[in-house]
Design a protein around this motif. Structure first.
Motif, short mmCIF file in Angstrom:
data_model
loop_
_atom_site.label_atom_id
_atom_site.label_comp_id
_atom_site.label_asym_id
_atom_site.label_seq_id
_atom_site.Cartn_x
_atom_site.Cartn_y
_atom_site.Cartn_z
N ASN A 29 0.85 -1.21 0.14
CA ASN A 29 0.15 0.17 0.04
C ASN A 29 0.67 1.26 0.22
OD1 ASN A 29 -2.25 1.27 0.07
ND2 ASN A 29 -3.05 0.67 2.01
N CYS A 30 1.85 1.22 -0.81
CA CYS A 30 2.58 2.45 -1.06
C CYS A 30 3.65 2.60 0.30
CB CYS A 30 2.30 3.80 -1.28
SG CYS A 30 0.98 3.55 -3.01
N ALA B 67 8.04 0.17 9.85
CA ALA B 67 7.91 1.00 8.69
C ALA B 67 9.38 1.29 8.25
CB ALA B 67 7.11 2.21 8.66
N LEU B 68 9.44 1.13 7.25
CA LEU B 68 11.03 1.73 6.43
C LEU B 68 10.50 3.00 5.70
CD1 LEU B 68 12.56 -1.58 5.34
CD2 LEU B 68 13.39 -0.17 7.32
N GLU C 217 4.85 9.05 -3.43
CA GLU C 217 5.44 10.16 -2.32
C GLU C 217 5.22 9.62 -1.11
OE1 GLU C 217 4.67 14.15 -3.35
OE2 GLU C 217 6.17 13.75 -4.83
N GLY C 218 6.30 9.87 -0.26
CA GLY C 218 6.18 9.35 1.09
C GLY C 218 7.45 10.24 1.94
N PHE C 219 7.64 9.53 2.87
CA PHE C 219 8.77 9.87 3.75
C PHE C 219 9.25 8.68 4.54
CE2 PHE C 219 4.94 10.26 6.07
CZ PHE C 219 5.08 9.74 7.27
N PRO C 220 10.53 8.84 5.05
CA PRO C 220 11.11 7.71 5.75
C PRO C 220 10.61 7.42 7.28
CG PRO C 220 12.77 9.62 5.71
CD PRO C 220 11.55 10.07 5.01
N GLU D 218 0.28 11.12 3.22
CA GLU D 218 -1.17 11.37 2.88
C GLU D 218 -1.42 12.53 2.39
OE1 GLU D 218 -3.31 8.89 3.35
OE2 GLU D 218 -1.80 7.61 4.44
N LYS D 219 -2.51 13.13 1.86
CA LYS D 219 -2.80 14.32 1.18
C LYS D 219 -2.55 15.32 2.32
CE LYS D 219 -7.19 13.79 -0.02
NZ LYS D 219 -7.69 12.41 -0.12
N GLY D 220 -1.89 16.48 2.22
CA GLY D 220 -1.73 17.50 3.08
C GLY D 220 -0.36 17.26 3.87
#
Length: 484
Positions: free
Chosen positions: A149-150, A192-193, A211-214, A198-200
RNA sequence: GGCGACGUACCCAAGUGGUAAGGGAGAGGUCUGCAAAACCUUUAUGCGGCGGUUCGAAUCCGCCCGUCGCCUCCA
């Protein structure tokens, strides 16, 4: 006699032997910059500062890396929580990086005040997203991580060594009542790696998974390995980070490289208030900026060094006051040495004080898992012996006094980071205007005292006292010092 | 519930088998016009409790009591 350190990994005290002779690669978990540092941070970073200082004192070439966490540290459970910094940025209507920058400055300001030597490298997590993505990709390729899920999670069941630091097994975690159910995870203990943004969500980076963050744990592994290599000598951090943070670091690092990540795991204990942990979540913390209003940073540092880094340290006003007085005692001893040096004879019995005995006792204490309280006790014993020699009346030769002064500088100054006797004080002959005015006032008061005009003499002393200057009438005349 | 620490004098705090460091506070003293500071001396036959091992235990083992940490963020 050589340095032994308590290694959390083996739960025992071990002789310290670095990977490369003469070189030490050291990493310590740094702060998450979303608030001013408190006494707990001070204990941690002063403790590791002394370890770095001592390693250098022993001749090791130390490369000291300490991260700044400016992204990825969630305020709650690793699946539900919000990024702490981004949270605050929303409340204050400023960019998250502005928050991070503000408190990074604040952190270094406090550490500088505490005389903590800055790390050689202070890498920011947000500046190493590429390295983190690279490492995550490697873990996926090796089969230790999976995308869902991304987001990307580490598969704790695939890594046999999971739990070797904290003594916790994935099976036990499952039994815990508080592990949240996350349908994306294969096992509740998976961490989580990479997190989908999420939006915003402001702090976001493109990645192979969207798009994400570590995640929080990955930054330390990625940055430690970037600057120190795949195997490092020492990794330090707070006891409360043993699990899950450090356990996860080991898992992802060793899974990625197939090599031992850290040789010596060092964990410092925490500051307590009335026996309870001082922490942000408990709201019982004292920020360093507030503490410094009341106690000089040197006093805070000294207070910390009077307990062992692996012991809890109970904070109270009385304990800090006690530390302040104790430090002043050491200051006074060194001041006495310097004062006597001005009129010391060239000749004399040099054997009056056995410096070597104290030097060796100090080193023995430090070698014993950096036993700073014991080392500090040696400084007090040294002081007492010096004072006894002074009060015996026989003047010590200049050469010996210089040796004593150098010993203080080396042990208290270089190793423990205590700058003894820095506050301005003085007797006749000092240069600045302040000193010359003080000389005048002291001379004036001296004349009044000689004429037994006590009320006038006391008026000067009391007035100076209100201005923050204390006069002390000694055998060799009147001296003054600032009372802060 | 699981894992792990800790409990040393009025306070803070070292001490992992050999007869209780250090600091603060308290008491006494030296010095001083007084004061402050400084210095000197002193302060636990005792290390949560009860057993055990040992010539010997604060230190090792067992049980009990109490406190705390981690298992969710925290240095």
């Amino acid at each position: 006699m050589s340095l032994a350190l308590y290694n959390t990994l083996t739960r025992s005290r071990e002789p310290f032997v670095p990977l490369d002779q003469g070189r030490v690669r050291m990493y310590v978990c740094g702060p998450t910059v979303y608030g001013h540092s408190h006494l707990g941070h001070a204990k941690s970073y002063v403790s590791f500062d002394v370890i770095v200082r001592y390693l250098r004192f022993l001749g090791y070439q130390v490369l000291y890396v300490q991260n700044i966490t400016d992204v990825g540290h969630l305020s709650d459970d690793a699946d539900e929580g919000e990024d702490k910094i981004e949270n605050l940025s929303r409340t204050r209507q400023v960019h998250p990086m502005q928050i991070a920058e503000q408190y990074t400055h604040s952190y270094f300001e406090d550490m500088d005040a505490l005389n903590v030597i800055r790390p050689d490298i202070s890498p920011r997590a947000s500046g190493h997203v590429i390295e983190q993505i690279e490492m995550i990709r490697k873990l996926i390729n090796l089969g230790f991580a999976y995308e869902a899920n991304c987001s990307v999670y580490f598969d704790v069941q695939r890594f046999a060594g999971y739990g070797k630091l904290s003594g916790r097994r994935p099976e036990e975690l499952e039994a815990g009542a508080r592990v949240d159910v996350n349908p994306d995870k294969r096992h509740p203990g998976d961490f989580a790696l990479w997190k989908r943004a999420e939006k915003g969500h402001i702090m976001r980076w493109p990645s192979p998974w969207g798009e994400g963050f570590p995640g929080w744990h990955i930054e330390c592994s990625a940055m430690a390995m970037k600057y120190l290599g795949e195997s490092i000598d020492i990794h330090g951090g707070g006891l409360e980070n043993q699990f899950p943070h450090h356990e996860c670091e080991i898992a992802q690092s060793e899974a990625a490289t197939g090599r031992p990540f850290v040789r010596y795991w060092l964990h410092n204990n925490m500051v307590t208030v009335d026996g309870r942990k001082m922490g942000k979540s408990l709201g019982n913390f004292l920020t360093l900026k507030d503490a410094f209003v009341r106690w000089a940073p040197q006093v805070v540092r000294f207070f910390i060094l009077q307990s062992h880094y692996r012991s809890t340290l109970d904070f109270s006003e009385a304990a800090l006051e006690g530390a302040a007085k104790g430090l002043e005692r050491l200051n006074a001893a060194r001041r006495a040495v310097r004062d006597r040096l001005r009129e010391a004879p060239d000749q004399g019995s040099p054997g009056a004080v056995d410096l070597e005995k104290h030097r060796l006792a100090f080193l023995a204490a430090m070698n014993d898992d950096v036993n700073t309280p014991q080392a500090v006790a040696v400084l007090f014993e040294l002081s007492r012996e010096i004072n006894a020699a002074f009060s015996s009346g026989t003047p010590l030769p200049a050469a010996l006094l210089r040796e004593i002064d150098a010993l203080f500088e080396s042990l208290a100054g270089t190793v423990l980071g205590l700058t003894l006797e820095q506050a301005p004080s003085g007797r006749a002959g000092d240069q600045p205007l302040e000193s010359r005015l003080m000389d005048l006032l002291i001379a004036l008061r001296g004349t009044l005292r000689a004429q037994k005009l006590w009320p006038l003499a006391d008026m000067i002393r009391n007035g100076l006292s209100e201005a923050g200057v204390t006069l002390e009438d000694g055998k060799q005349g009147t001296t003054w010092k600032r009372t802060s």
